[in-house]
Design a protein around this motif. Sequence first.
Motif, PDB file in Angstrom:
ATOM      1  N   ILE A  61      37.427  -2.358  16.185  1.00 14.39           N
ATOM      2  CA  ILE A  61      36.075  -2.740  16.604  1.00 14.39           C
ATOM      3  C   ILE A  61      35.486  -1.658  17.505  1.00 14.39           C
ATOM      4  N   ILE A  62      36.300  -1.168  18.460  1.00 12.39           N
ATOM      5  CA  ILE A  62      35.833  -0.101  19.352  1.00 12.39           C
ATOM      6  C   ILE A  62      35.489   1.139  18.542  1.00 12.39           C
ATOM      7  N   PHE A  63      36.344   1.469  17.563  1.00 13.89           N
ATOM      8  CA  PHE A  63      36.095   2.631  16.719  1.00 13.89           C
ATOM      9  C   PHE A  63      34.757   2.496  15.993  1.00 13.89           C
ATOM     10  N   GLU A  64      34.502   1.295  15.442  1.00 14.89           N
ATOM     11  CA  GLU A  64      33.245   1.060  14.722  1.00 14.89           C
ATOM     12  C   GLU A  64      32.053   1.182  15.662  1.00 14.89           C
ATOM     13  N   LEU A  65      32.161   0.612  16.860  1.00 13.47           N
ATOM     14  CA  LEU A  65      31.059   0.660  17.820  1.00 13.47           C
ATOM     15  C   LEU A  65      30.804   2.080  18.299  1.00 13.47           C
ATOM     16  N   GLU A  66      31.889   2.839  18.528  1.00 10.09           N
ATOM     17  CA  GLU A  66      31.752   4.214  19.006  1.00 10.09           C
ATOM     18  C   GLU A  66      31.076   5.106  17.974  1.00 10.09           C
ATOM     19  N   ASN A  67      31.151   4.724  16.697  1.00 15.96           N
ATOM     20  CA  ASN A  67      30.571   5.538  15.636  1.00 15.96           C
ATOM     21  C   ASN A  67      29.141   5.152  15.296  1.00 15.96           C
ATOM     22  N   LYS A  68      28.615   4.142  16.004  1.00 16.43           N
ATOM     23  CA  LYS A  68      27.210   3.785  15.805  1.00 16.43           C
ATOM     24  C   LYS A  68      26.351   4.704  16.654  1.00 16.43           C
ATOM     25  N   ASP A  69      25.225   5.152  16.096  1.00 17.86           N
ATOM     26  CA  ASP A  69      24.331   6.067  16.803  1.00 17.86           C
ATOM     27  C   ASP A  69      23.883   5.481  18.137  1.00 17.86           C
ATOM     28  N   GLY A  70      24.076   6.283  19.188  1.00 22.13           N
ATOM     29  CA  GLY A  70      23.612   5.891  20.511  1.00 22.13           C
ATOM     30  C   GLY A  70      24.433   4.827  21.197  1.00 22.13           C
ATOM     31  N   GLN A  71      25.584   4.450  20.629  1.00 21.34           N
ATOM     32  CA  GLN A  71      26.382   3.376  21.215  1.00 21.34           C
ATOM     33  C   GLN A  71      27.649   3.873  21.906  1.00 21.34           C
ATOM     34  N   ASN A  72      28.037   5.112  21.647  1.00 21.07           N
ATOM     35  CA  ASN A  72      29.334   5.549  22.179  1.00 21.07           C
ATOM     36  C   ASN A  72      29.328   5.574  23.712  1.00 21.07           C
ATOM     37  N   MET A  73      30.390   5.017  24.285  1.00 21.33           N
ATOM     38  CA  MET A  73      30.540   4.934  25.737  1.00 21.33           C
ATOM     39  C   MET A  73      31.671   5.807  26.263  1.00 21.33           C
ATOM     40  N   LEU A  74      32.616   6.171  25.406  1.00 25.08           N
ATOM     41  CA  LEU A  74      33.801   6.878  25.866  1.00 25.08           C
ATOM     42  C   LEU A  74      33.591   8.384  25.815  1.00 25.08           C
ATOM     43  N   PRO A  75      33.521   9.046  26.990  1.00 22.52           N
ATOM     44  CA  PRO A  75      33.322  10.499  27.014  1.00 22.52           C
ATOM     45  C   PRO A  75      34.505  11.226  26.375  1.00 22.52           C
ATOM     46  N   VAL A  76      34.242  12.390  25.801  1.00 23.93           N
ATOM     47  CA  VAL A  76      35.292  13.184  25.163  1.00 23.93           C
ATOM     48  C   VAL A  76      36.396  13.511  26.162  1.00 23.93           C
ATOM     49  N   SER A  77      36.016  13.831  27.404  1.00 26.31           N
ATOM     50  CA  SER A  77      37.019  14.170  28.430  1.00 26.31           C
ATOM     51  C   SER A  77      37.951  12.995  28.693  1.00 26.31           C
ATOM     52  N   PHE A  78      37.394  11.775  28.686  1.00 25.78           N
ATOM     53  CA  PHE A  78      38.214  10.578  28.889  1.00 25.78           C
ATOM     54  C   PHE A  78      39.173  10.388  27.721  1.00 25.78           C
ATOM     55  N   LEU A  79      38.663  10.567  26.490  1.00 26.80           N
ATOM     56  CA  LEU A  79      39.506  10.405  25.309  1.00 26.80           C
ATOM     57  C   LEU A  79      40.647  11.416  25.304  1.00 26.80           C
ATOM     58  N   ARG A  80      40.345  12.669  25.677  1.00 25.49           N
ATOM     59  CA  ARG A  80      41.389  13.695  25.739  1.00 25.49           C
ATOM     60  C   ARG A  80      42.459  13.307  26.761  1.00 25.49           C
ATOM     61  N   GLN A  81      42.002  12.847  27.940  1.00 21.05           N
ATOM     62  CA  GLN A  81      42.941  12.465  28.993  1.00 21.05           C
ATOM     63  C   GLN A  81      43.814  11.306  28.541  1.00 21.05           C
ATOM     64  N   GLU A 174      57.306  19.047  37.808  1.00 19.54           N
ATOM     65  CA  GLU A 174      56.919  17.677  37.512  1.00 19.54           C
ATOM     66  C   GLU A 174      55.805  17.216  38.449  1.00 19.54           C
ATOM     67  N   LYS A 175      55.953  17.571  39.741  1.00 15.58           N
ATOM     68  CA  LYS A 175      54.939  17.189  40.727  1.00 15.58           C
ATOM     69  C   LYS A 175      53.628  17.896  40.441  1.00 15.58           C
ATOM     70  N   SER A 176      53.733  19.168  40.024  1.00 21.19           N
ATOM     71  CA  SER A 176      52.534  19.942  39.709  1.00 21.19           C
ATOM     72  C   SER A 176      51.775  19.317  38.537  1.00 21.19           C
ATOM     73  N   ASP A 177      52.529  18.858  37.537  1.00 17.81           N
ATOM     74  CA  ASP A 177      51.908  18.217  36.381  1.00 17.81           C
ATOM     75  C   ASP A 177      51.189  16.937  36.795  1.00 17.81           C
ATOM     76  N   LYS A 178      51.822  16.175  37.698  1.00 15.15           N
ATOM     77  CA  LYS A 178      51.205  14.930  38.160  1.00 15.15           C
ATOM     78  C   LYS A 178      49.948  15.209  38.966  1.00 15.15           C
ATOM     79  N   ASP A 179      50.017  16.237  39.813  1.00 12.52           N
ATOM     80  CA  ASP A 179      48.846  16.615  40.603  1.00 12.52           C
ATOM     81  C   ASP A 179      47.695  17.030  39.687  1.00 12.52           C
ATOM     82  N   LYS A 180      48.044  17.729  38.609  1.00 22.40           N
ATOM     83  CA  LYS A 180      47.029  18.168  37.652  1.00 22.40           C
ATOM     84  C   LYS A 180      46.377  16.966  36.974  1.00 22.40           C
ATOM     85  N   ASP A 181      47.211  15.971  36.579  1.00 19.97           N
ATOM     86  CA  ASP A 181      46.689  14.770  35.946  1.00 19.97           C
ATOM     87  C   ASP A 181      45.736  14.033  36.886  1.00 19.97           C
ATOM     88  N   LEU A 182      46.133  13.918  38.153  1.00 23.24           N
ATOM     89  CA  LEU A 182      45.309  13.223  39.136  1.00 23.24           C
ATOM     90  C   LEU A 182      44.010  13.982  39.371  1.00 23.24           C
TER      91      LEU A 182
END
Length: 201
Positions: A61-81, A174-182
Amino acid sequence: MPAKDEPVVIKKYANRRLYNTGTSTYVTLEDLAEMVKRGEEFAVQDAKTGEDITHPVLTQIIFELENKDGQNMLPVSFLRQLISFYGDQMQMIVPSFLEQSMAAFAKEQERFREQMKSTLGQSPMDMMKMPSTMKAFEEQTRRNVEMFQNAMRMFTPFPVTSGAASGGSEAKKEKSDKDKDLKELKEQIAAMQKKLDQIGD
């Protein structure tokens, strides 16, 4: 009919048709989306095996809604993360963090709607310009970051002593990776805040 407070069972057949056992009618993904918006609970089952497939159907359902013109809410940066967390040790924390964040946001949304109702003549854009509204969003963002930081501390390695130098480089990495994620999460939240500020201008 399902018992009171029990979710309605939606059966999905091999031909992809969805059958609402509560109303004895065939429904579409759009119908299910409307049920979600109305707060109606339902569980989707494979008609043949009885397997619960609610999660993949909601994702669809989210996939269908995201593909409707002007309806997408999820930024590309969020999806990548989000994708980057799959298979990561932080994966077990992300669902809880997102669930709590969205619940908190929904609470703020209800307050926002109530403010709009009580302030006659105010449009959503006018409301976004009000300092109290922006402050509420800023405060919620701050709380979300704090919550995520606290969750991450559970996975922070103990300080390495001189006798454990052999594992020091791995712990630091490992800590550096976590800091990067944050840091990336904070940047995303800052980007969201910037968009809100632009709406309010």
